[in-house]
Motif scaffolding. Structure first.
Motif, mmCIF file in Angstrom:
data_model
loop_
_atom_site.group_PDB
_atom_site.id
_atom_site.type_symbol
_atom_site.label_atom_id
_atom_site.label_comp_id
_atom_site.label_asym_id
_atom_site.label_seq_id
_atom_site.Cartn_x
_atom_site.Cartn_y
_atom_site.Cartn_z
ATOM 1 N N LYS A 94 1.067 -1.314 0.020
ATOM 2 C CA LYS A 94 -0.176 0.071 0.092
ATOM 3 C C LYS A 94 0.754 1.204 0.022
ATOM 4 N N ALA A 95 2.121 1.169 0.572
ATOM 5 C CA ALA A 95 2.807 2.342 0.787
ATOM 6 C C ALA A 95 3.612 2.635 -0.411
ATOM 7 N N VAL A 96 3.917 1.886 -1.408
ATOM 8 C CA VAL A 96 4.839 2.027 -2.453
ATOM 9 C C VAL A 96 4.527 3.288 -3.453
ATOM 10 N N LEU A 97 3.229 3.291 -4.006
ATOM 11 C CA LEU A 97 2.537 4.515 -4.580
ATOM 12 C C LEU A 97 2.509 5.527 -3.692
ATOM 13 N N LEU A 98 1.808 5.407 -2.652
ATOM 14 C CA LEU A 98 1.481 6.307 -1.693
ATOM 15 C C LEU A 98 2.793 7.263 -1.545
ATOM 16 N N SER A 99 4.067 6.896 -1.378
ATOM 17 C CA SER A 99 5.071 7.275 -0.929
ATOM 18 C C SER A 99 5.672 8.130 -2.019
ATOM 19 N N THR A 100 4.999 8.304 -3.417
ATOM 20 C CA THR A 100 5.609 8.949 -4.326
ATOM 21 C C THR A 100 4.643 10.236 -4.485
ATOM 22 N N LEU A 101 3.604 10.503 -3.693
ATOM 23 C CA LEU A 101 2.326 11.484 -3.763
ATOM 24 C C LEU A 101 3.055 12.653 -2.941
ATOM 25 N N THR A 102 2.482 13.998 -3.605
ATOM 26 C CA THR A 102 2.586 15.239 -2.905
ATOM 27 C C THR A 102 1.395 15.254 -1.919
ATOM 28 N N ARG A 103 1.515 16.374 -1.104
ATOM 29 C CA ARG A 103 0.178 16.146 0.030
ATOM 30 C C ARG A 103 -1.015 16.597 -0.526
ATOM 31 N N THR A 104 -1.144 17.479 -1.636
ATOM 32 C CA THR A 104 -2.308 17.697 -2.340
ATOM 33 C C THR A 104 -3.085 16.378 -3.073
ATOM 34 N N GLN A 105 -2.107 15.660 -3.454
ATOM 35 C CA GLN A 105 -2.368 14.420 -4.252
ATOM 36 C C GLN A 105 -2.882 13.479 -3.173
ATOM 37 N N ALA A 106 -2.146 13.354 -2.078
ATOM 38 C CA ALA A 106 -2.434 12.448 -1.085
ATOM 39 C C ALA A 106 -3.815 12.536 -0.505
ATOM 40 N N GLU A 107 -4.113 14.048 -0.371
ATOM 41 C CA GLU A 107 -5.396 14.352 0.244
ATOM 42 C C GLU A 107 -6.703 13.933 -0.701
ATOM 43 N N ALA A 108 -6.190 14.215 -1.834
ATOM 44 C CA ALA A 108 -7.412 13.682 -2.992
ATOM 45 C C ALA A 108 -7.674 12.178 -2.819
ATOM 46 N N VAL A 109 -6.668 11.296 -2.471
ATOM 47 C CA VAL A 109 -6.695 9.862 -2.345
ATOM 48 C C VAL A 109 -7.613 9.755 -1.063
ATOM 49 N N GLN A 110 -7.433 10.544 -0.060
ATOM 50 C CA GLN A 110 -8.095 10.356 1.098
ATOM 51 C C GLN A 110 -9.402 10.740 1.071
ATOM 52 N N ARG A 111 -9.898 11.642 0.243
ATOM 53 C CA ARG A 111 -11.199 12.152 -0.100
ATOM 54 C C ARG A 111 -11.960 10.752 -0.660
ATOM 55 N N ARG A 112 -11.241 10.192 -1.735
ATOM 56 C CA ARG A 112 -12.190 9.054 -2.235
ATOM 57 C C ARG A 112 -12.105 7.789 -1.558
ATOM 58 N N LEU A 113 -11.171 7.558 -0.398
ATOM 59 C CA LEU A 113 -11.090 6.460 0.714
ATOM 60 C C LEU A 113 -12.355 6.794 1.562
ATOM 61 N N ASP A 114 -12.427 8.173 1.947
ATOM 62 C CA ASP A 114 -13.424 8.555 2.924
ATOM 63 C C ASP A 114 -15.087 8.413 2.346
ATOM 64 N N SER A 115 -15.002 8.703 0.880
ATOM 65 C CA SER A 115 -16.405 8.356 0.140
ATOM 66 C C SER A 115 -16.659 6.881 0.227
ATOM 67 N N TYR A 116 -15.496 6.110 -0.264
ATOM 68 C CA TYR A 116 -15.702 4.690 -0.321
ATOM 69 C C TYR A 116 -16.146 4.172 1.055
ATOM 70 N N THR A 117 -15.469 4.493 2.123
ATOM 71 C CA THR A 117 -15.751 4.006 3.654
ATOM 72 C C THR A 117 -17.104 4.398 3.867
ATOM 73 N N LEU A 118 -17.841 5.453 3.761
ATOM 74 C CA LEU A 118 -19.061 5.850 3.860
ATOM 75 C C LEU A 118 -19.967 5.028 3.114
ATOM 76 N N SER A 119 -19.792 4.708 1.883
ATOM 77 C CA SER A 119 -20.705 3.798 1.297
ATOM 78 C C SER A 119 -20.485 2.414 1.807
ATOM 79 N N ARG A 120 -19.699 2.070 1.854
ATOM 80 C CA ARG A 120 -19.260 0.592 2.744
ATOM 81 C C ARG A 120 -20.050 0.597 3.958
#
Length: 625
Positions: A94-120
Motif C-alpha cells: 500500500k505504501a509504495v505508490l503513496l510514497s511518491t505522492l505530494t500532500r495535495t495528491q494524497a489528500e485527494a486519495v483520502q477523499r476518495r477513501l472517505d467516500s468509499y468508506t461511507l458507502s461501505r
C-alpha cells in the motif's frame, strides 16, 4: 534520487525554449464570428438528424453513472491503489505508490477513501484503513523519502515557484494580457493550483486589470536538463504508472478547481455489422496491424486524412461546407465493401464529401474518441478561467486516454492544424475549425452532455475554446511533465526496495549504491544494438555540458561514417543513408526511456546511476505519434 534540475540561464539562452508551433499568428481572431456560431449549431443539427433526437436526450443514454461507492472503487483501481481497500495486501504494497505522492495528491486519495468508506458502512461492510494509518506505519516510513515525510512540502513548492518569472504564477485576471505564458512542469499541477489560489488572495497593487480577449499567447516550457519526454518515449510499463499518477493529480486539480465531474461507464452496445464505421478503435487496429504492424491509427483514417491533406486543405470552407448526403451514403457503402479489397478509388471523391466522412467516422465510433470516462472532464475544461490550468488539465487528460484514442486524436489534430495553417486559401481560421469540430467530439449518444443547454453563444464559444487549445498547443500536451517523470522514478525505486524487504529479513535502508561525486566526470560504457549493422560497446566521457546529441555524433563518426567502419546504405540518388538512431536509458529507476537529444548526460547519470545506456534504431513512427 536527485530532483530533476531546471536548465541554467546559460543553457536556456543557448537552447532557447520549447516554442514549436505555439506562436499565434500576427492577427488572430479574438472571438468566433457569426458564421462560426452558425456552423456550430448547423453541426449540432446534423448530428441530431443522424442520431435521432432520442439518442441525444440526456435522459436516454447507453452509459450510466456508477452506483454509490462503485465509482470510488473503480477510481482506486485505475489509480493503482486498489490495495488500499484489500484486506489481504500488506502495508508495504500500500505504501509504495503513496510514497511518491505530494500532500495535495494524497489528500485527494483520502477523499476518495472517505467516500468509499461511507458507502461501505451503509452496506454494513468493513471500511478500509485510513491512508494516514498506512503512511504512519514503520514500513511506509522506511519507504518515504525525507521530503515526503516532512511537513514543509508546500513551502518547498512555494520556494521553487518563487524563482520563476512572476507571469508564470500570477493570476491571469490581475495583469495585462501576456505575450508569453510559462508552462512549468517540474511541480505537480495540483500543487501549482494551491499556490495560485493562495496568490489570488494577495493584495497586488498597480497591476492593470486584464481584459479577456480570446487571443492565445505563445506558451513557453522551460527546458529541464533531463530533456523533454514525449509520450511515445516511455515503455508501456512506465506509461501505465504515468497514467495512474496523472489520474491522481487530475482528480486533485478538479477538487481544487471545484469541477464536479462524473465518470460514465458505457453499457453493452450492439456493434455495427460493418468493417469501418461504428467499429471500436481497438478492433480496427487489431485488424489493420495484421496488414501494417507499425500503424497506430486505423488504416482507413490514415488514407482519409492523407487524401484530405493532398486535395482538401486548400478547398474553401473545408469541414464547414457540407457534402452531398446521397453521395456520402454511397461512398460509405462503397468503402465498407471495397476498402480492404484495395478497390476503392479516392480520385472520385470530392474534398467536402471526404471531410463529411471524417466527421461521420468520429461521431459513429461506439465510444467517444475522448472516451466515456473522460468526455465530461474534457468538456469541463471550458469552465476553467486560467489558461495554464486549462493546459494542465488537458495535458493530464491526454495522458489518461487509451493509446488508440490518443494516437487517433493526435492524427486528427495534426490534420486540423494543417487546415488552419492554410487559412488564406481555405478561409478556415482556428475559431472556424474549432467550432465545427467541437460538436463532433463532445456530442455522443453514449454520454449525457449539456453542451447544447443554456445560452447558445456562450456554450458554442466555450466548447470551441477547448478544441482550439488542443489544436494550438498539441505539441506541449503530448509530453510527460517532469514532475510525473520524477514520481515514476521514485515509484520504481520504492518498488525495488519493496522486493528487498520481502526477500531479505533486514530493515529497509536508503539506497546504498555509490553515488557519483558532484563534480566527477565519469566515463560511461554505452551498448550498441543497431540491428544487423553494429553490435558492441563504446566509451564516452561525461562532463557538465555534454548532451545526447554529442554522444550520438561520436557514435556516427566512430561506427557508421568512418572510412574503416562505414555502414551506410546507398540510395537511388547516389547519396548514402544512415539508420536513424536514438539513445535509450534502460533499467535502474526507469523501464525504458528514449532520450531527448538535449538531455544533459551527467545530470541523467546522477539521476539514474543504475541505468544502462543503449543506442538503438528508432522505431518507425506513424501518424498520430
Amino acid at each position: 534520487m536527485s530532483v530533476e534540475p531546471l536548465a541554467s540561464p546559460q543553457d536556456q539562452a543557448a537552447a532557447e525554449h520549447t516554442r514549436s508551433k505555439n506562436s499565434p499568428p500576427a492577427q488572430e481572431q479574438e472571438q468566433p464570428d457569426k458564421l462560426c456560431l452558425e456552423s456550430f449549431w448547423s453541426e449540432v443539427e446534423t448530428i441530431r438528424q443522424g442520431c435521432g433526437e432520442a439518442d441525444l436526450d440526456p435522459t436516454r443514454r447507453d452509459s450510466r453513472q456508477s452506483e454509490e461507492g462503485e465509482q470510488e472503487e473503480q477510481w482506486l483501481a485505475d489509480a493503482g491503489l486498489s490495495t488500499l481497500i484489500s484486506e489481504d495486501s500488506e502495508d508495504v504494497d500500500k505504501a509504495v505508490l503513496l510514497s511518491t505522492l505530494t500532500r495535495t495528491q494524497a489528500e485527494a486519495v483520502q477523499r476518495r477513501l472517505d467516500s468509499y468508506t461511507l458507502s461501505r458502512r451503509k452496506k454494513n461492510k468493513l471500511p478500509p484503513r485510513d491512508v494516514r494509518d498506512i503512511f504512519s506505519s514503520p514500513i511506509a516510513q522506511a519507504l518515504l523519502p525525507e521530503s515526503q515525510n516532512s511537513k514543509d512540502l508546500p513551502q518547498k513548492s512555494m520556494a521553487s515557484v518563487a524563482k520563476m518569472p512572476f507571469s508564470a504564477v500570477s493570476p491571469e485576471h490581475q495583469r495585462a494580457a501576456p505575450k508569453e505564458e510559462f508552462l512549468i512542469t517540474d511541480i505537480a499541477y495540483c500543487e501549482q493550483a494551491v499556490i495560485f489560489i493562495k496568490q489570488a488572495n494577495f493584495p497586488l497593487n498597480n497591476i492593470p486589470y486584464r481584459k479577456e480577449d480570446g487571443t492565445l499567447p505563445r506558451v513557453i516550457c522551460p527546458k529541464c536538463r533531463l530533456g523533454v519526454t514525449r509520450i511515445q518515449d516511455l515503455s508501456h510499463a512506465d506509461m501505465k504508472k504515468v497514467r495512474q499518477l496523472a489520474l491522481i493529480d487530475m482528480t486533485a486539480l478538479c477538487d481544487l478547481l471545484e469541477l464536479e465531474v462524473k465518470r460514465h461507464k458505457t453499457g453493452k452496445r450492439k456493434i455495427a455489422e460493418s468493417t469501418l464505421f461504428g467499429v471500436p478503435l481497438a478492433t480496427l487496429l487489431e485488424t489493420d496491424q495484421k496488414i501494417r504492424p507499425n500503424t497506430s491509427i486505423p488504416l482507413f483514417l490514415h488514407m482519409l486524412l492523407s487524401f484530405l491533406e493532398k486535395k482538401g486543405v486548400d478547398s474553401e470552407g473545408i469541414l464547414r461546407v457540407p457534402g452531398s448526403q446521397s453521395r456520402i451514403k454511397l461512398l460509405q457503402q462503397n468503402l465498407e465493401a471495397n476498402f480492404y479489397r484495395s478497390r476503392f478509388n479516392w480520385d472520385e471523391v470530392s474534398p467536402n464529401d471526404a471531410a463529411a466522412l471524417l466527421k461521420k467516422f468520429i461521431r459513429e465510433l461506439p465510444d467517444p474518441l475522448l472516451t466515456a470516462e473522460y468526455l465530461n472532464t474534457f468538456s469541463a475544461v471550458r469552465d476553467i478561467t486560467e489558461l495554464r490550468q486549462k493546459l494542465h488539465m488537458l495535458n493530464l487528460l491526454i495522458l489518461l486516454l487509451p493509446e488508440p484514442n490518443r494516437s487517433t486524436l493526435k492524427a486528427l489534430l495534426e490534420f486540423l492544424s494543417k487546415v488552419v495553417n492554410r487559412e488564406k486559401k481555405n478561409r478556415m481560421n482556428l475559431w472556424a475549425v474549432a467550432t465545427i469540430m467541437a460538436p463532433n467530439l463532445f456530442l455522443h449518444k453514449a454520454v449525457p452532455s449539456r453542451l447544447t443547454d443554456g445560452a447558445e453563444k456562450g456554450q458554442a464559444e466555450k466548447a470551441a475554446d477547448v478544441i482550439r487549445l488542443l489544436i494550438r498547443y498539441q505539441d506541449l500536451l503530448w509530453t510527460v511533465p517532469n514532475f510525473l517523470m520524477s514520481q515514476v522514478r521514485r515509484l520504481n525505486e520504492n518498488s525495488n526496495r519493496r522486493y528487498q524487504f520481502k526477500n531479505l529479513l533486514r530493515k529497509i535502508q536508503p539506497d546504498s549504491r555509490e553515488k557519483p561525486e558532484k563534480n566527477s566526470e565519469p566515463r560511461r560504457t554505452i551498448k550498441i544494438q543497431v540491428g544487423d549493422l553494429v553490435n558492441g560497446t563504446m566509451e564516452f566521457q561525461l562532463n557538465i555540458n555534454c548532451r545526447t546529441s554529442d554522444l550520438l555524433a561520436q557514435f556516427y563518426r566512430q561506427f557508421l561514417r568512418s572510412p574503416e567502419n562505414g555502414k551506410g546504405k546507398m540510395r537511388r540518388n547516389g547519396s548514402v543513408g544512415y539508420p536513424d538512431c536514438a539513445l535509450y536509458e534502460v533499467g535502474g529507476n526507469i523501464g525504458e526511456h528514449c532520450l531527448d537529444t538535449e538531455t544533459h548526460l551527467l545530470d541523467l547519470y546522477n539521476s539514474n546511476p543504475g541505468g544502462e545506456w543503449v543506442i538503438k534504431t528508432k522505431p518507425n513512427v506513424g501518424r498520430g505519434q
